[in-house]
Design a protein around this motif. Sequence first.
Motif, PDB file in Angstrom:
ATOM      1  N   SER A  36      -9.947  -3.804  41.844  1.00  0.00           N
ATOM      2  CA  SER A  36      -9.564  -5.218  41.875  1.00  0.00           C
ATOM      3  C   SER A  36     -10.705  -6.098  41.381  1.00  0.00           C
ATOM      4  CB  SER A  36      -9.167  -5.638  43.290  1.00  0.00           C
ATOM      5  OG  SER A  36      -7.997  -4.983  43.708  1.00  0.00           O
ATOM      6  N   ILE A  37     -11.913  -5.787  41.804  1.00  0.00           N
ATOM      7  CA  ILE A  37     -13.082  -6.547  41.368  1.00  0.00           C
ATOM      8  C   ILE A  37     -13.260  -6.415  39.861  1.00  0.00           C
ATOM      9  CG2 ILE A  37     -15.609  -6.677  41.530  1.00  0.00           C
ATOM     10  CD1 ILE A  37     -15.147  -5.765  44.553  1.00  0.00           C
ATOM     11  N   ALA A  38     -13.115  -5.191  39.349  1.00  0.00           N
ATOM     12  CA  ALA A  38     -13.255  -4.956  37.909  1.00  0.00           C
ATOM     13  C   ALA A  38     -12.165  -5.668  37.102  1.00  0.00           C
ATOM     14  CB  ALA A  38     -13.226  -3.454  37.614  1.00  0.00           C
ATOM     15  N   SER A  39     -11.026  -5.928  37.739  1.00  0.00           N
ATOM     16  CA  SER A  39      -9.929  -6.600  37.034  1.00  0.00           C
ATOM     17  C   SER A  39     -10.097  -8.117  37.037  1.00  0.00           C
ATOM     18  CB  SER A  39      -8.581  -6.221  37.658  1.00  0.00           C
ATOM     19  OG  SER A  39      -8.378  -6.920  38.869  1.00  0.00           O
ATOM     20  N   LYS A  40     -11.267  -8.580  37.454  1.00  0.00           N
ATOM     21  CA  LYS A  40     -11.612 -10.005  37.466  1.00  0.00           C
ATOM     22  C   LYS A  40     -10.803 -10.811  38.473  1.00  0.00           C
ATOM     23  CE  LYS A  40     -14.399  -9.397  33.950  1.00  0.00           C
ATOM     24  NZ  LYS A  40     -15.550  -8.627  34.286  1.00  0.00           N
ATOM     25  N   ALA A  41     -10.409 -10.186  39.572  1.00  0.00           N
ATOM     26  CA  ALA A  41      -9.698 -10.911  40.631  1.00  0.00           C
ATOM     27  C   ALA A  41     -10.648 -11.915  41.273  1.00  0.00           C
ATOM     28  CB  ALA A  41      -9.177  -9.941  41.683  1.00  0.00           C
ATOM     29  N   SER A  42     -10.106 -13.044  41.685  1.00  0.00           N
ATOM     30  CA  SER A  42     -10.892 -14.015  42.449  1.00  0.00           C
ATOM     31  C   SER A  42     -10.480 -14.001  43.917  1.00  0.00           C
ATOM     32  CB  SER A  42     -10.721 -15.425  41.877  1.00  0.00           C
ATOM     33  OG  SER A  42      -9.367 -15.829  41.944  1.00  0.00           O
ATOM     34  N   LEU A  43      -9.293 -13.436  44.210  1.00  0.00           N
ATOM     35  CA  LEU A  43      -8.794 -13.295  45.576  1.00  0.00           C
ATOM     36  C   LEU A  43      -8.282 -11.871  45.766  1.00  0.00           C
ATOM     37  CD1 LEU A  43      -7.924 -14.393  48.370  1.00  0.00           C
ATOM     38  CD2 LEU A  43      -5.748 -15.057  47.303  1.00  0.00           C
ATOM     39  N   ILE A  44      -8.803 -11.206  46.779  1.00  0.00           N
ATOM     40  CA  ILE A  44      -8.380  -9.846  47.107  1.00  0.00           C
ATOM     41  C   ILE A  44      -7.975  -9.836  48.572  1.00  0.00           C
ATOM     42  CG2 ILE A  44      -9.056  -7.413  47.230  1.00  0.00           C
ATOM     43  CD1 ILE A  44     -11.174  -8.111  45.023  1.00  0.00           C
ATOM     44  N   GLU A  45      -6.738  -9.418  48.821  1.00  0.00           N
ATOM     45  CA  GLU A  45      -6.212  -9.334  50.178  1.00  0.00           C
ATOM     46  C   GLU A  45      -6.107  -7.864  50.562  1.00  0.00           C
ATOM     47  OE1 GLU A  45      -2.837 -12.109  50.907  1.00  0.00           O
ATOM     48  OE2 GLU A  45      -3.109 -12.520  48.758  1.00  0.00           O
ATOM     49  N   ILE A  46      -6.749  -7.507  51.665  1.00  0.00           N
ATOM     50  CA  ILE A  46      -6.779  -6.134  52.149  1.00  0.00           C
ATOM     51  C   ILE A  46      -6.182  -6.124  53.547  1.00  0.00           C
ATOM     52  CG2 ILE A  46      -8.236  -4.156  52.744  1.00  0.00           C
ATOM     53  CD1 ILE A  46     -10.388  -5.415  50.852  1.00  0.00           C
ATOM     54  N   SER A  47      -5.183  -5.285  53.749  1.00  0.00           N
ATOM     55  CA  SER A  47      -4.643  -5.160  55.105  1.00  0.00           C
ATOM     56  C   SER A  47      -4.594  -3.697  55.502  1.00  0.00           C
ATOM     57  CB  SER A  47      -3.257  -5.802  55.224  1.00  0.00           C
ATOM     58  OG  SER A  47      -2.310  -5.059  54.516  1.00  0.00           O
ATOM     59  N   VAL A  48      -4.917  -3.458  56.764  1.00  0.00           N
ATOM     60  CA  VAL A  48      -4.845  -2.128  57.370  1.00  0.00           C
ATOM     61  C   VAL A  48      -3.978  -2.286  58.614  1.00  0.00           C
ATOM     62  CG1 VAL A  48      -6.131  -0.266  58.482  1.00  0.00           C
ATOM     63  CG2 VAL A  48      -7.134  -1.479  56.516  1.00  0.00           C
ATOM     64  N   GLU A  49      -2.896  -1.537  58.651  1.00  0.00           N
ATOM     65  CA  GLU A  49      -1.970  -1.610  59.784  1.00  0.00           C
ATOM     66  C   GLU A  49      -1.788  -0.217  60.370  1.00  0.00           C
ATOM     67  OE1 GLU A  49       1.696  -3.612  58.861  1.00  0.00           O
ATOM     68  OE2 GLU A  49       0.689  -4.864  57.358  1.00  0.00           O
ATOM     69  N   ILE A  50      -2.054  -0.100  61.661  1.00  0.00           N
ATOM     70  CA  ILE A  50      -1.923   1.175  62.361  1.00  0.00           C
ATOM     71  C   ILE A  50      -0.818   1.038  63.394  1.00  0.00           C
ATOM     72  CG2 ILE A  50      -3.090   2.851  63.849  1.00  0.00           C
ATOM     73  CD1 ILE A  50      -5.752   1.756  62.560  1.00  0.00           C
ATOM     74  N   ASP A  51       0.110   1.972  63.362  1.00  0.00           N
ATOM     75  CA  ASP A  51       1.184   2.024  64.362  1.00  0.00           C
ATOM     76  C   ASP A  51       1.008   3.346  65.097  1.00  0.00           C
ATOM     77  OD1 ASP A  51       3.620   2.472  65.762  1.00  0.00           O
ATOM     78  OD2 ASP A  51       4.689   1.169  64.361  1.00  0.00           O
ATOM     79  N   THR A  52       0.451   3.275  66.313  1.00  0.00           N
ATOM     80  CA  THR A  52       0.146   4.500  67.046  1.00  0.00           C
ATOM     81  C   THR A  52       1.399   5.196  67.547  1.00  0.00           C
ATOM     82  OG1 THR A  52      -0.191   3.283  69.115  1.00  0.00           O
ATOM     83  CG2 THR A  52      -2.141   3.684  67.742  1.00  0.00           C
ATOM     84  N   ARG A  53       2.454   4.450  67.804  1.00  0.00           N
ATOM     85  CA  ARG A  53       3.695   5.075  68.280  1.00  0.00           C
ATOM     86  C   ARG A  53       4.370   5.873  67.167  1.00  0.00           C
ATOM     87  NH1 ARG A  53       3.194   0.139  71.073  1.00  0.00           N
ATOM     88  NH2 ARG A  53       3.885  -0.986  69.234  1.00  0.00           N
ATOM     89  N   ARG A  54       4.396   5.296  65.991  1.00  0.00           N
ATOM     90  CA  ARG A  54       5.022   5.975  64.851  1.00  0.00           C
ATOM     91  C   ARG A  54       4.062   6.913  64.135  1.00  0.00           C
ATOM     92  NH1 ARG A  54       8.463   1.804  61.421  1.00  0.00           N
ATOM     93  NH2 ARG A  54       8.915   3.759  60.393  1.00  0.00           N
ATOM     94  N   LYS A  55       2.778   6.854  64.539  1.00  0.00           N
ATOM     95  CA  LYS A  55       1.714   7.643  63.919  1.00  0.00           C
ATOM     96  C   LYS A  55       1.664   7.386  62.410  1.00  0.00           C
ATOM     97  CE  LYS A  55       1.537  11.120  67.475  1.00  0.00           C
ATOM     98  NZ  LYS A  55       1.567  12.495  67.847  1.00  0.00           N
ATOM     99  N   GLU A  56       1.496   6.105  62.085  1.00  0.00           N
ATOM    100  CA  GLU A  56       1.426   5.689  60.687  1.00  0.00           C
ATOM    101  C   GLU A  56       0.242   4.757  60.476  1.00  0.00           C
ATOM    102  OE1 GLU A  56       6.172   5.690  59.536  1.00  0.00           O
ATOM    103  OE2 GLU A  56       5.155   3.768  59.806  1.00  0.00           O
ATOM    104  N   LEU A  57      -0.331   4.862  59.303  1.00  0.00           N
ATOM    105  CA  LEU A  57      -1.356   3.940  58.860  1.00  0.00           C
ATOM    106  C   LEU A  57      -0.949   3.466  57.474  1.00  0.00           C
ATOM    107  CD1 LEU A  57      -5.183   4.114  59.097  1.00  0.00           C
ATOM    108  CD2 LEU A  57      -4.103   3.556  56.936  1.00  0.00           C
TER     109      LEU A  57
END
Length: 183
Positions: A16-37
């Motif tokens: 993303s940085i190399a693509s000359k982005a000025s805004l980068i949104e990063i999300s990490v979502e963990i659902d322990t019941r469904r065992k998903e990240l």
Amino acid sequence: MLREISLNILDVSQNSIASKASLIEISVEIDTRRKELVFEIKDNGCGMNEEQLANVTDPFFTSRTTRKVGLGVPFLKQAAEATGGSFEIQSQVGVGTRIRTLFHTGHIDCMPLGDITETIWSIVTMNEALDFVYTYRCDDREFVMDTREIRAIIGDISFLTPEVSKFIHNYLEENKQYVDRKE
């Protein structure tokens, strides 16, 4: 192949940085019941044309001129799918790119998240001219860090100033611990 999900987040963020982005949104979502990240990275960079998008998961295709292979995205896709998860990418020239990856954390082939605090701290402090919105969610708790809000408070002081760098690191770590805590 990178051994931690956080290092894959670093790799995709560098794209993303190399693509000359000025805004980068990063999300990490963990659902322990469904065992998903799930992690998602969206940017407002230059985006990819149809040929690049169609070939982005081919390890022998790269838009870089410094080498003839691009292994990060293909390995990320393979790692997610090895857990029964998924990999999605959308991109439009002049608009940006969105990558969404789902890992089934209960699967034996799922790599650990790794030190996400260090990863996000490194990305943010080493690229202080860019705007980042980082969301970390675990089950019903979440926190969001927006570097534009930090900049509004500190003004022209560099993120690399030791006190600011330490504040950002502590803010990330303390909020991650709060979100991760079990009741």
